[in-house]
Design a protein around this motif. Structure first.
Motif, short mmCIF file in Angstrom:
data_model
loop_
_atom_site.label_atom_id
_atom_site.label_comp_id
_atom_site.label_asym_id
_atom_site.label_seq_id
_atom_site.Cartn_x
_atom_site.Cartn_y
_atom_site.Cartn_z
N ALA A 61 0.82 -1.21 0.00
CA ALA A 61 0.00 0.00 0.00
C ALA A 61 0.86 1.26 0.00
O ALA A 61 0.47 2.28 -0.58
CB ALA A 61 -0.93 -0.01 1.21
N ARG A 62 2.02 1.20 0.63
CA ARG A 62 2.93 2.36 0.68
C ARG A 62 3.69 2.54 -0.63
O ARG A 62 4.37 3.54 -0.83
CB ARG A 62 3.92 2.18 1.82
N GLY A 63 3.63 1.53 -1.50
CA GLY A 63 4.36 1.63 -2.76
C GLY A 63 5.83 1.29 -2.62
O GLY A 63 6.65 1.77 -3.39
N SER A 64 6.17 0.48 -1.63
CA SER A 64 7.57 0.14 -1.38
C SER A 64 8.22 -0.65 -2.51
O SER A 64 9.43 -0.64 -2.65
CB SER A 64 7.70 -0.66 -0.08
N TYR A 65 7.42 -1.33 -3.31
CA TYR A 65 7.97 -2.03 -4.46
C TYR A 65 6.91 -2.05 -5.57
O TYR A 65 5.71 -2.01 -5.30
CB TYR A 65 8.47 -3.43 -4.13
N PRO A 66 7.36 -2.11 -6.82
CA PRO A 66 6.41 -2.04 -7.94
C PRO A 66 5.54 -3.29 -8.03
O PRO A 66 6.02 -4.40 -7.84
CB PRO A 66 7.31 -1.91 -9.17
N LEU A 67 4.27 -3.09 -8.33
CA LEU A 67 3.34 -4.20 -8.45
C LEU A 67 2.95 -4.46 -9.90
O LEU A 67 2.36 -5.50 -10.21
CB LEU A 67 2.07 -3.92 -7.64
N ASP A 68 3.28 -3.53 -10.77
CA ASP A 68 2.88 -3.66 -12.18
C ASP A 68 3.46 -4.92 -12.80
O ASP A 68 4.65 -5.22 -12.66
CB ASP A 68 3.35 -2.44 -12.99
N GLY A 69 2.59 -5.64 -13.48
CA GLY A 69 3.04 -6.81 -14.21
C GLY A 69 2.96 -8.13 -13.46
O GLY A 69 2.98 -9.18 -14.07
N TRP A 70 2.86 -8.09 -12.14
CA TRP A 70 2.79 -9.37 -11.43
C TRP A 70 1.69 -9.43 -10.38
O TRP A 70 1.37 -10.51 -9.87
CB TRP A 70 4.13 -9.78 -10.85
N VAL A 71 1.07 -8.30 -10.07
CA VAL A 71 -0.04 -8.29 -9.11
C VAL A 71 -1.27 -7.71 -9.81
O VAL A 71 -1.21 -6.64 -10.40
CB VAL A 71 0.29 -7.45 -7.86
N GLU A 72 -2.35 -8.46 -9.75
CA GLU A 72 -3.62 -8.02 -10.33
C GLU A 72 -4.63 -7.91 -9.20
O GLU A 72 -4.72 -8.78 -8.35
CB GLU A 72 -4.09 -9.05 -11.35
N THR A 73 -5.42 -6.84 -9.19
CA THR A 73 -6.47 -6.66 -8.18
C THR A 73 -7.82 -6.87 -8.86
O THR A 73 -8.09 -6.27 -9.89
CB THR A 73 -6.40 -5.26 -7.56
N ILE A 74 -8.64 -7.75 -8.26
CA ILE A 74 -9.95 -8.02 -8.82
C ILE A 74 -11.00 -7.90 -7.71
O ILE A 74 -10.69 -8.11 -6.54
CB ILE A 74 -10.03 -9.42 -9.45
N PRO A 75 -12.25 -7.58 -8.07
CA PRO A 75 -13.31 -7.56 -7.05
C PRO A 75 -13.69 -8.98 -6.66
O PRO A 75 -13.52 -9.93 -7.44
CB PRO A 75 -14.47 -6.85 -7.76
N PHE A 76 -14.20 -9.14 -5.46
CA PHE A 76 -14.59 -10.45 -4.96
C PHE A 76 -15.58 -11.15 -5.90
O PHE A 76 -15.52 -12.36 -6.07
CB PHE A 76 -15.19 -10.32 -3.56
N SER A 77 -16.45 -10.37 -6.54
CA SER A 77 -17.45 -10.95 -7.43
C SER A 77 -16.83 -11.66 -8.64
O SER A 77 -17.48 -12.47 -9.28
CB SER A 77 -18.42 -9.88 -7.91
N HIS A 78 -15.57 -11.37 -8.95
CA HIS A 78 -14.88 -12.01 -10.08
C HIS A 78 -13.87 -13.05 -9.64
O HIS A 78 -13.06 -13.49 -10.45
CB HIS A 78 -14.17 -10.96 -10.93
N LEU A 79 -13.91 -13.44 -8.37
CA LEU A 79 -12.90 -14.35 -7.84
C LEU A 79 -12.80 -15.64 -8.64
O LEU A 79 -11.71 -16.06 -9.00
CB LEU A 79 -13.20 -14.67 -6.37
N GLU A 102 -14.26 -16.53 -11.80
CA GLU A 102 -14.05 -16.44 -13.24
C GLU A 102 -12.72 -15.80 -13.63
O GLU A 102 -12.10 -16.20 -14.60
CB GLU A 102 -15.20 -15.69 -13.90
N ARG A 103 -12.26 -14.80 -12.89
CA ARG A 103 -11.03 -14.12 -13.28
C ARG A 103 -9.86 -14.47 -12.40
O ARG A 103 -8.72 -14.38 -12.86
CB ARG A 103 -11.25 -12.60 -13.24
N GLY A 104 -10.09 -14.85 -11.18
CA GLY A 104 -8.99 -15.12 -10.27
C GLY A 104 -8.50 -16.55 -10.32
O GLY A 104 -7.41 -16.83 -10.82
N ILE A 105 -9.31 -17.44 -9.83
CA ILE A 105 -8.89 -18.84 -9.73
C ILE A 105 -8.62 -19.44 -11.11
O ILE A 105 -7.63 -20.15 -11.30
CB ILE A 105 -9.94 -19.65 -8.94
N GLU A 106 -9.47 -19.14 -12.07
CA GLU A 106 -9.26 -19.70 -13.41
C GLU A 106 -7.97 -19.19 -14.05
O GLU A 106 -7.27 -19.95 -14.71
CB GLU A 106 -10.47 -19.41 -14.32
N ARG A 107 -7.63 -17.93 -13.84
CA ARG A 107 -6.36 -17.40 -14.38
C ARG A 107 -5.17 -18.10 -13.73
O ARG A 107 -4.19 -18.42 -14.40
CB ARG A 107 -6.27 -15.89 -14.19
N LEU A 108 -5.26 -18.33 -12.43
CA LEU A 108 -4.16 -19.03 -11.76
C LEU A 108 -4.04 -20.47 -12.25
O LEU A 108 -2.94 -20.98 -12.45
CB LEU A 108 -4.37 -18.99 -10.24
#
Length: 72
Positions: free
Chosen positions: A33-51, A53-59
């Motif tokens: 949250a403080r931005g101590s390290y870059p998240l671009d390219g390896w961390v994706e944020t999704i809403p719980f409603s897409h857990l 279809e977009r979360g588990i299936e992508r993993l």
């Protein structure tokens, strides 16, 4: 837990173990949250409603590294 070595060797399975304390997560989340390290390219944020279809299936398809789920 016991795993027979040939159960890993013969089907060419890769096993990765991680030992973390549940107490480590709050400090990691704070640093993110403080931005101590870059998240671009390896961390994706999704809403719980897409857990599912977009979360588990992508993993499962190995299309994501880390997925954060926004609860509200």
């Amino acid at each position: 837990m016991s795993i027979a070595p040939f159960d890993l060797l013969m089907p060419e399975i890769r096993l990765t173990g991680v030992a973390l304390s549940v107490n480590a997560f709050p400090s990691v989340i704070d640093e993110m949250a403080r931005g101590s390290y870059p998240l671009d390219g390896w961390v994706e944020t999704i809403p719980f409603s897409h857990l599912i279809e977009r979360g588990i299936e992508r993993l499962r398809r190995q299309q994501g590294m880390k997925i954060l789920v926004r609860l509200h």
